[in-house]
Design a protein around this motif. Structure first.
Motif, PDB file in Angstrom:
ATOM      1  N   PHE A  51       0.876  -1.161   0.000  1.00 50.90           N
ATOM      2  CA  PHE A  51       0.000   0.000   0.000  1.00 50.90           C
ATOM      3  C   PHE A  51       0.918   1.218   0.000  1.00 50.90           C
ATOM      4  O   PHE A  51       1.832   1.298   0.839  1.00 50.90           O
ATOM      5  N   LEU A  71      -2.771  10.511 -12.992  1.00 50.21           N
ATOM      6  CA  LEU A  71      -3.857   9.546 -13.176  1.00 50.21           C
ATOM      7  C   LEU A  71      -3.586   8.610 -14.345  1.00 50.21           C
ATOM      8  O   LEU A  71      -3.791   7.411 -14.252  1.00 50.21           O
ATOM      9  N   LEU A 109      -1.039   6.017 -13.372  1.00 52.93           N
ATOM     10  CA  LEU A 109      -1.615   4.953 -12.544  1.00 52.93           C
ATOM     11  C   LEU A 109      -2.412   3.973 -13.397  1.00 52.93           C
ATOM     12  O   LEU A 109      -2.304   2.763 -13.232  1.00 52.93           O
ATOM     13  N   GLU A 150      -5.447  -0.728  -7.202  1.00 51.61           N
ATOM     14  CA  GLU A 150      -6.376   0.294  -6.713  1.00 51.61           C
ATOM     15  C   GLU A 150      -5.654   1.617  -6.580  1.00 51.61           C
ATOM     16  O   GLU A 150      -4.474   1.648  -6.223  1.00 51.61           O
ATOM     17  N   ALA A 151      -6.384   2.689  -6.804  1.00 51.55           N
ATOM     18  CA  ALA A 151      -5.850   4.036  -6.588  1.00 51.55           C
ATOM     19  C   ALA A 151      -7.005   4.929  -6.160  1.00 51.55           C
ATOM     20  O   ALA A 151      -8.061   4.929  -6.795  1.00 51.55           O
ATOM     21  N   HIS A 152      -6.801   5.633  -5.054  1.00 50.87           N
ATOM     22  CA  HIS A 152      -7.821   6.560  -4.544  1.00 50.87           C
ATOM     23  C   HIS A 152      -7.187   7.915  -4.269  1.00 50.87           C
ATOM     24  O   HIS A 152      -6.082   7.984  -3.750  1.00 50.87           O
ATOM     25  N   ARG A 153      -7.929   8.972  -4.575  1.00 48.65           N
ATOM     26  CA  ARG A 153      -7.564  10.311  -4.136  1.00 48.65           C
ATOM     27  C   ARG A 153      -8.194  10.516  -2.777  1.00 48.65           C
ATOM     28  O   ARG A 153      -9.367  10.175  -2.573  1.00 48.65           O
ATOM     29  N   LEU A 154      -7.403  11.005  -1.822  1.00 44.98           N
ATOM     30  CA  LEU A 154      -7.858  11.066  -0.434  1.00 44.98           C
ATOM     31  C   LEU A 154      -8.152  12.491   0.025  1.00 44.98           C
ATOM     32  O   LEU A 154      -7.632  13.458  -0.536  1.00 44.98           O
ATOM     33  N   ALA A 155      -8.938  12.573   1.089  1.00 45.95           N
ATOM     34  CA  ALA A 155      -9.102  13.828   1.818  1.00 45.95           C
ATOM     35  C   ALA A 155      -7.966  13.899   2.839  1.00 45.95           C
ATOM     36  O   ALA A 155      -7.538  12.873   3.359  1.00 45.95           O
ATOM     37  N   ILE A 188      -2.549  13.024   3.471  1.00 42.89           N
ATOM     38  CA  ILE A 188      -2.019  12.156   2.414  1.00 42.89           C
ATOM     39  C   ILE A 188      -2.924  12.330   1.201  1.00 42.89           C
ATOM     40  O   ILE A 188      -4.152  12.331   1.336  1.00 42.89           O
ATOM     41  N   TYR A 214      -2.862  10.533  -1.972  1.00 46.37           N
ATOM     42  CA  TYR A 214      -3.284   9.344  -2.720  1.00 46.37           C
ATOM     43  C   TYR A 214      -2.873   8.082  -1.990  1.00 46.37           C
ATOM     44  O   TYR A 214      -1.864   8.063  -1.287  1.00 46.37           O
ATOM     45  N   ILE A 215      -3.663   7.027  -2.191  1.00 45.20           N
ATOM     46  CA  ILE A 215      -3.237   5.701  -1.742  1.00 45.20           C
ATOM     47  C   ILE A 215      -3.352   4.747  -2.919  1.00 45.20           C
ATOM     48  O   ILE A 215      -4.310   4.825  -3.702  1.00 45.20           O
ATOM     49  N   LYS A 224      -2.820   0.515  -4.156  1.00 50.33           N
ATOM     50  CA  LYS A 224      -2.533  -0.880  -3.822  1.00 50.33           C
ATOM     51  C   LYS A 224      -1.793  -1.449  -5.026  1.00 50.33           C
ATOM     52  O   LYS A 224      -2.299  -1.396  -6.153  1.00 50.33           O
ATOM     53  N   LEU A 239       3.866   0.669   2.406  1.00 49.57           N
ATOM     54  CA  LEU A 239       3.550  -0.270   3.481  1.00 49.57           C
ATOM     55  C   LEU A 239       3.510  -1.667   2.875  1.00 49.57           C
ATOM     56  O   LEU A 239       2.729  -1.917   1.950  1.00 49.57           O
TER      57      LEU A 239
END
Lengths: 153, 153
Positions: free
Chosen positions: B70, B87, B90, B98-103, B106, B108-109, B111, B139
Motif C-alpha cells: 500500500f 492519473l 496509474l 487500486e488508486a484513490h484520491r484522499l481527503a 495524504i 493518494y493511496i 494498492k 507499506l
DNA sequence: TATGAAAGTTTTAAATA
DNA sequence: TATTTAAAACTTTCATA
C-alpha cells in the motif's frame, strides 16, 4: 502450488479475468485452441486453486456505498489471543473488504466500504469495543481513480 | 442511477456475488422466484450499470505475485495537468490494482501487486520518473487477512 | 409473471494424433 | 499426454400467453 502453467493457461486466465461471461468457444478462438482443451485447463486451474472464484462485480456507489475508508491501525498487543480476536472481528464485519497485516510501524491496514461517514463511525465504535487497539487513522477516499481485480499475466 | 432495487433484486445480487457460476434456475429457486423475472432483473441491472462486470478471481500468490504494497503519496503539485499525468500513469501501470484520491494530509493511496520487492522498486522508479511526487511511503503486506469484492447487501 | 420452444453452451465420452 | 470430434444434458434467451 502443484499446478504449473504454460502460455495457453495464461492466455485463458487473461480472458477469464477480462470477461467472465465469454463462452468456451469464444475463449478458445481468441487463445487459438479449441473447446475441450480450454475446458480441461480451466477445470484443472479451478481444482488447483489458481482460480478462486467466479463472481459479478457491482457498482458500490450506485448501491448506496458512498464512503470508502482506508484504516491504518497500530496496536500495543501482539499476543496470539489478541490477534485471533482481532482477525475474527475483521472477518465478521462485512464492511471490511480488505485487511492486511503489515511490516513496520503500522500494524494493519483495512479497506472499509460503508454508506456514509456515520456508518463508518458505527463500524469504528463496534471494532474498538471488540478489541483493544492503540492508534487508528482513517483515510477517506474522495475519488476511486482505479479499481481492478486483474492480475497482469 | 435510474435503477431502483427491491428485495428480490438484492437477493439476486447476493447470489451473483457469492457464486457467479450459478444457473438462472438455481438462483431463481434460492431467491424464491422463477427464471424469467430473474433474467429480466439481471438484464436491467446490467444495463443500469449496477452490475459492472462478470469475472474470475485468481490466486495472486499462486501466480507469482508474492508482494503487495500500500503506497501513501503526498504531492506538492495540485494543478490539473499534473493530476492528469499522474492519473494516466496509474491507469497505465497494471501492477496498480487500486488508486484513490484522499481527503487530508495524504493525497493518494495505491494498492500495488508485484512479484517481489525488486519488482516494486522497478515500479516505484518508473512512477517517480513519470511524475513528480513530494513524499512516498510504502507499506508492505505480510499477510492478507481478508479480501473480498462482496458488498453487504 | 409463467410457460415453453429455439438457439446456444457446457460437459462427458470416445476416437485420434 | 493432449487434442479433436461428437453427442447428451443443461442453460440462456426470447416470443407468446
Amino acid at each position: 502450488m502443484a499446478v504449473r502453467l504454460d502460455e495457453l493457461d495464461r492466455k485463458i486466465l487473461v480472458q477469464l479475468q477480462k470477461d467472465g461471461g465469454q463462452s468456451l468457444d469464444e475463449i478458445a478462438r481468441i487463445v487459438g485452441s479449441s473447446k475441450t482443451p480450454v475446458w480441461n485447463r480451466i477445470r484443472k486451474m479451478r481444482e488447483g486453486g489458481i482460480i478462486k472464484q467466479q463472481t459479478f462485480l457491482l457498482d458500490a456507489e450506485a448501491l448506496g456505498f458512498e464512503a470508502c475508508f482506508f484504516v491504518l491501525i497500530r496496536t500495543s498487543e501482539h499476543d496470539a489471543s489478541w490477534q485471533a480476536t482481532f482477525l475474527q472481528a475483521l472477518r465478521d464485519h462485512p464492511e471490511v473488504q480488505e485487511a492486511h497485516r503489515l511490516a513496520g510501524d503500522i500494524d494493519y491496514i483495512l479497506k472499509v466500504r460503508v454508506a456514509n461517514a456515520r456508518a463508518y463511525d458505527t463500524f469504528y465504535q463496534a471494532l474498538i469495543s471488540e478489541v483493544k487497539v492503540h492508534n487508528v487513522t482513517a483515510l477517506l477516499s474522495m475519488e476511486e481513480i482505479k479499481s481492478t481485480t486483474m492480475l497482469p499475466l
